[in-house]
Design a protein around this motif. Structure first.
Motif, mmCIF file in Angstrom:
data_model
loop_
_atom_site.group_PDB
_atom_site.id
_atom_site.type_symbol
_atom_site.label_atom_id
_atom_site.label_comp_id
_atom_site.label_asym_id
_atom_site.label_seq_id
_atom_site.Cartn_x
_atom_site.Cartn_y
_atom_site.Cartn_z
ATOM 1 N N VAL A 1 0.869 -1.180 0.000
ATOM 2 C CA VAL A 1 0.000 0.000 0.000
ATOM 3 C C VAL A 1 0.899 1.221 0.000
ATOM 4 O O VAL A 1 1.617 1.473 0.964
ATOM 5 C CB VAL A 1 -0.938 0.018 1.229
ATOM 6 C CG1 VAL A 1 -1.784 1.281 1.224
ATOM 7 C CG2 VAL A 1 -1.834 -1.211 1.225
ATOM 8 N N GLU A 2 0.887 1.976 -1.087
ATOM 9 C CA GLU A 2 1.800 3.098 -1.235
ATOM 10 C C GLU A 2 1.037 4.408 -1.356
ATOM 11 O O GLU A 2 -0.111 4.442 -1.784
ATOM 12 C CB GLU A 2 2.670 2.893 -2.481
ATOM 13 C CG GLU A 2 1.854 2.766 -3.757
ATOM 14 C CD GLU A 2 2.728 2.580 -4.985
ATOM 15 O OE1 GLU A 2 3.902 2.174 -4.829
ATOM 16 O OE2 GLU A 2 2.234 2.841 -6.094
ATOM 17 N N GLY A 3 1.701 5.481 -0.950
ATOM 18 C CA GLY A 3 1.075 6.790 -1.048
ATOM 19 C C GLY A 3 1.876 7.837 -0.312
ATOM 20 O O GLY A 3 2.796 7.528 0.455
ATOM 21 N N ALA A 4 1.523 9.084 -0.539
ATOM 22 C CA ALA A 4 2.199 10.197 0.107
ATOM 23 C C ALA A 4 1.794 10.274 1.578
ATOM 24 O O ALA A 4 0.808 9.661 2.002
ATOM 25 C CB ALA A 4 1.846 11.496 -0.609
ATOM 26 N N PRO A 5 2.540 11.014 2.390
ATOM 27 C CA PRO A 5 2.150 11.190 3.797
ATOM 28 C C PRO A 5 0.736 11.752 3.897
ATOM 29 O O PRO A 5 0.368 12.671 3.174
ATOM 30 C CB PRO A 5 3.183 12.188 4.315
ATOM 31 C CG PRO A 5 4.388 11.988 3.452
ATOM 32 C CD PRO A 5 3.840 11.663 2.090
ATOM 33 N N GLY A 6 -0.060 11.161 4.796
ATOM 34 C CA GLY A 6 -1.435 11.620 4.987
ATOM 35 C C GLY A 6 -2.441 11.000 4.039
ATOM 36 O O GLY A 6 -3.628 11.342 4.088
ATOM 37 N N ALA A 7 -1.988 10.095 3.184
ATOM 38 C CA ALA A 7 -2.910 9.492 2.211
ATOM 39 C C ALA A 7 -3.819 8.443 2.838
ATOM 40 O O ALA A 7 -4.860 8.104 2.284
ATOM 41 C CB ALA A 7 -2.129 8.875 1.051
ATOM 42 N N GLY A 8 -3.426 7.883 4.003
ATOM 43 C CA GLY A 8 -4.273 6.903 4.685
ATOM 44 C C GLY A 8 -3.731 5.495 4.704
ATOM 45 O O GLY A 8 -4.471 4.537 4.963
ATOM 46 N N LYS A 9 -2.415 5.339 4.476
ATOM 47 C CA LYS A 9 -1.823 3.989 4.405
ATOM 48 C C LYS A 9 -1.937 3.229 5.723
ATOM 49 O O LYS A 9 -2.385 2.082 5.759
ATOM 50 C CB LYS A 9 -0.334 4.113 4.009
ATOM 51 C CG LYS A 9 -0.086 4.827 2.690
ATOM 52 C CD LYS A 9 1.390 4.909 2.367
ATOM 53 C CE LYS A 9 2.168 5.710 3.402
ATOM 54 N NZ LYS A 9 1.740 7.123 3.489
ATOM 55 N N THR A 10 -1.518 3.867 6.818
ATOM 56 C CA THR A 10 -1.563 3.198 8.118
ATOM 57 C C THR A 10 -2.994 2.891 8.532
ATOM 58 O O THR A 10 -3.284 1.817 9.078
ATOM 59 C CB THR A 10 -0.869 4.051 9.188
ATOM 60 O OG1 THR A 10 0.496 4.284 8.796
ATOM 61 C CG2 THR A 10 -0.891 3.366 10.541
ATOM 62 N N THR A 11 -3.912 3.826 8.256
ATOM 63 C CA THR A 11 -5.319 3.615 8.601
ATOM 64 C C THR A 11 -5.883 2.422 7.847
ATOM 65 O O THR A 11 -6.626 1.603 8.402
ATOM 66 C CB THR A 11 -6.142 4.876 8.286
ATOM 67 O OG1 THR A 11 -5.598 5.982 9.009
ATOM 68 C CG2 THR A 11 -7.593 4.695 8.684
ATOM 69 N N LEU A 12 -5.525 2.301 6.561
ATOM 70 C CA LEU A 12 -6.007 1.163 5.780
ATOM 71 C C LEU A 12 -5.445 -0.142 6.334
ATOM 72 O O LEU A 12 -6.169 -1.138 6.482
ATOM 73 C CB LEU A 12 -5.627 1.339 4.313
ATOM 74 C CG LEU A 12 -6.302 0.379 3.309
ATOM 75 C CD1 LEU A 12 -6.497 1.055 1.958
ATOM 76 C CD2 LEU A 12 -5.509 -0.906 3.122
ATOM 77 N N GLY A 13 -4.148 -0.149 6.662
ATOM 78 C CA GLY A 13 -3.542 -1.356 7.225
ATOM 79 C C GLY A 13 -4.138 -1.726 8.562
ATOM 80 O O GLY A 13 -4.391 -2.905 8.855
ATOM 81 N N LEU A 14 -4.398 -0.718 9.394
ATOM 82 C CA LEU A 14 -5.006 -0.957 10.701
ATOM 83 C C LEU A 14 -6.403 -1.550 10.547
ATOM 84 O O LEU A 14 -6.796 -2.483 11.267
ATOM 85 C CB LEU A 14 -5.057 0.366 11.468
ATOM 86 C CG LEU A 14 -5.241 0.316 12.981
ATOM 87 C CD1 LEU A 14 -4.115 -0.462 13.648
ATOM 88 C CD2 LEU A 14 -5.310 1.736 13.542
ATOM 89 N N GLY A 15 -7.160 -1.005 9.583
ATOM 90 C CA GLY A 15 -8.502 -1.537 9.327
ATOM 91 C C GLY A 15 -8.469 -2.960 8.818
ATOM 92 O O GLY A 15 -9.343 -3.773 9.139
ATOM 93 N N PHE A 16 -7.465 -3.289 8.020
ATOM 94 C CA PHE A 16 -7.294 -4.640 7.487
ATOM 95 C C PHE A 16 -7.075 -5.645 8.624
ATOM 96 O O PHE A 16 -7.684 -6.725 8.641
ATOM 97 C CB PHE A 16 -6.100 -4.634 6.527
ATOM 98 C CG PHE A 16 -5.666 -5.983 6.045
ATOM 99 C CD1 PHE A 16 -6.438 -6.711 5.163
ATOM 100 C CD2 PHE A 16 -4.460 -6.523 6.468
ATOM 101 C CE1 PHE A 16 -6.023 -7.960 4.698
ATOM 102 C CE2 PHE A 16 -4.033 -7.766 6.015
ATOM 103 C CZ PHE A 16 -4.817 -8.481 5.137
ATOM 104 N N ILE A 17 -6.216 -5.276 9.578
ATOM 105 C CA ILE A 17 -5.951 -6.169 10.713
ATOM 106 C C ILE A 17 -7.167 -6.267 11.624
ATOM 107 O O ILE A 17 -7.569 -7.361 12.062
ATOM 108 C CB ILE A 17 -4.718 -5.679 11.502
ATOM 109 C CG1 ILE A 17 -3.449 -5.788 10.649
ATOM 110 C CG2 ILE A 17 -4.561 -6.476 12.798
ATOM 111 C CD1 ILE A 17 -3.072 -7.196 10.250
#
Length: 521
Positions: free
Chosen positions: A29-45
């Motif tokens: 999952v790639e993107g610029a800072p603030g794009a929502g990468k960590t949030t998406l990963g957290l939701g996945f887990i």
């Protein structure tokens, strides 16, 4: 179709992935800072542990576990409860320690995953691994291969986040090659508001819906993905049709349209501001409700309270119909309108409530919100309505009195809609009068005449010879073509009383040849 897919649990993302991701895929999952990468990963887990019986492990190089728990609470995710139940584990470590673990086939990390029966893994993120390699003069490519090979041996579905500056995808070309699935996130500012998008670049072993889809991060929900409206299934050769007619709500106008509207047809009502487009839309919907149909008014130009008030002044009790559950109203501010999100909300409302008739007031707002997407969006909207055999009005405020043949330079109205109703002003001498024309009714013998109309109690009424406000009126007179700057607009240009008198009586104009006979009324 995939066997036993991994559902991400992110609303809308599994729809884009046509059910989920291939099990044991390694996801970038790639993107610029603030794009929502960590949030998406957290939701996945979280979704895996909470909803699908798949425990997960989160590996963080930068964020403190407490910050992850704080973020989860903001989305109403009880991550701490899952940790207490040994369904989720957070490991804070360093790139060096993690890579050393992958160099060992039976290290402590593997044991940690086995202890909770982990099926999902999130590593946040790839950028610290790159920085570690660069600071130690080690080839990052080797570390990436070591990481991917180690993840594959673990037998879990892994999501790895990576920083990517906008427009610089080439710097991550190698990792983009070795990962099975790549999800790209963007964050841009459009008219001083943030707009996020998600696109699946690739996903081995499966099909998916390509293109850029709208994405939002909302409190109490987390990541929400809205597939692009244009990607929704198009109506095929089995498109439903009907010979049943539906009243416009005005008997005289039904007569002009050869008996009303075909069920499942789309009508474009166009005209300059103040000609009564919204009035005719309300008139149509209230008539449909009286006939036992369920109606929806999608209002973008006016707030519902103002629209209800104005309708009441003409004798339409919209509030009462809404209380009965036969009329629904959906409002979104044009200032924050995202077309994919809007389409999703309208489509779900139409399907949930079994809507038969719908008015979009006004589709010009779609052009204002997103000029580049509006043409394809309207085609998708029309296709959705027709697929349900719903009868629709597309109200369009034309900036000029002409412009009936197209909604914009890119979108031709005649291709999009079945019927066109033109409302316009006609200036006769110094008086403005309203005129209605129906230049197109697909599959019908419409009457090609222009009629004068008034707006009053009950909505729009067409005039014959009658008295209005104490003055005798007649239908809009037929004028010579040369006096119009737009034929369909029926709007004569200003002329002096001398010229008007000459035209009216077929006289020759001063210092000009005699008018040809066909120009006389």
């Amino acid at each position: 179709m995939m066997q036993d897919p991994v559902r991400t649990g992110i609303p809308g993302l599994d729809e884009v992935l046509l059910g989920g991701i291939q099990r044991n895929n390694n996801i970038l999952v790639e993107g610029a800072p603030g794009a929502g990468k960590t949030t998406l990963g957290l939701g996945f887990i979280y979704a895996g542990a909470a909803h699908y019986g798949e425990p997960g492990v989160i590996v963080s190089f930068e964020l403190d576990p407490e910050k992850l728990l704080r973020d989860a609470r903001g989305f109403n995710w009880n991550l701490q409860g899952l940790i207490d139940e040994r369904k989720v584990k957070i490991i804070q470590t360093s790139p060096a320690v993690l890579l050393n673990e992958f160099r060992s086939s039976d290290g402590a990390f593997t044991a940690e995953l086995a202890a909770i029966g982990a099926r999902r893994l999130m590593i946040d993120g790839l950028t610290p691994l790159r920085l570690y390699a660069e600071s130690n003069d080690k080839p990052f490519r080797e570390d990436v291969h070591l990481l991917v090979e180690g993840l594959t041996r673990l037998g879990v579905t892994t999501l790895v986040t990576a920083e990517r500056a906008e427009g610089r995808q080439e710097s991550h070309a190698h990792e983009r090659f070795v990962f099975d699935t790549i999800i790209s996130l963007t964050r841009t500012e459009v008219r001083r508001r943030v707009h996020r998008t998600l696109s699946v670049v690739k996903s081995r072993g499966q099909d998916f819906i390509s293109g850029s889809h709208s994405m939002r991060i909302e409190a109490g929900a987390g990541i929400l993905v809205y597939r692009r409206a244009q990607s929704r299934p198009m109506v095929d050769e089995d498109q439903p049709t009907s010979t049943e007619r539906i009243s416009v709500g005005c008997a005289a106008l039904d007569l002009i349209m050869d008996g009303g509207l075909y069920e499942g047809s789309i009508t474009m009502v166009t005209g300059i501001s103040g000609t009564g487009k919204t009035v005719l839309g309300v008139q149509f919907l209230t008539s449909a409700v009286k006939a036992g149909r369920r109606a929806l008014l999608v209002t973008l130009d006016e707030h519902p309270r103002q629209l209800i008030r104005n309708a009441a002044s003409l004798g339409f009790d919209l509030e009462g119909l809404m209380r009965q559950g036969s009329l629904f109203m959906h409002y979104e501010s044009p200032l924050e309108l995202e077309l994919d999100v809007h389409f999703d909300r309208v489509a779900k409302l139409v399907e949930k409530e079994g809507i038969d008739c719908v008015v979009f007031d006004s589709v010009a707002v779609y052009e204002m919100a997103s000029p580049d997407q509006a043409p394809a969006f309207l085609y998708a909207l029309a296709d959705f309505v027709k697929g349900r055999l719903a009868t629709a009005f597309f109200n369009y405020e034309s900036p000029e009195l002409l412009g009936v043949s197209q909604i914009s330079e890119e979108l031709k109205g005649s291709h999009l809609v079945d019927n066109i109703i033109l409302l316009s002003y006609v200036e006769i001498s110094t008086r403005l009068r309203r005129a209605i024309a129906v230049p197109k009714v697909r599959g019908s013998k419409n009457i090609q005449t222009t009629r004068e109309y008034v707006i009053g109690a009950g909505g729009i009424s067409l005039l014959d010879e009658s008295v209005v406000d104490g003055e005798e009126t007649t239908p809009v007179p037929q004028l010579p073509f040369s006096s119009y700057y737009g034929l369909l607009a029926r709007s004569p240009s200003r002329k002096s009383p001398v010229i008007e008198d000459a035209v009216a009586h077929g006289k020759a104009l001063p210092d000009s040849p005699e008018l040809p006979p066909e120009t006389a009324p």
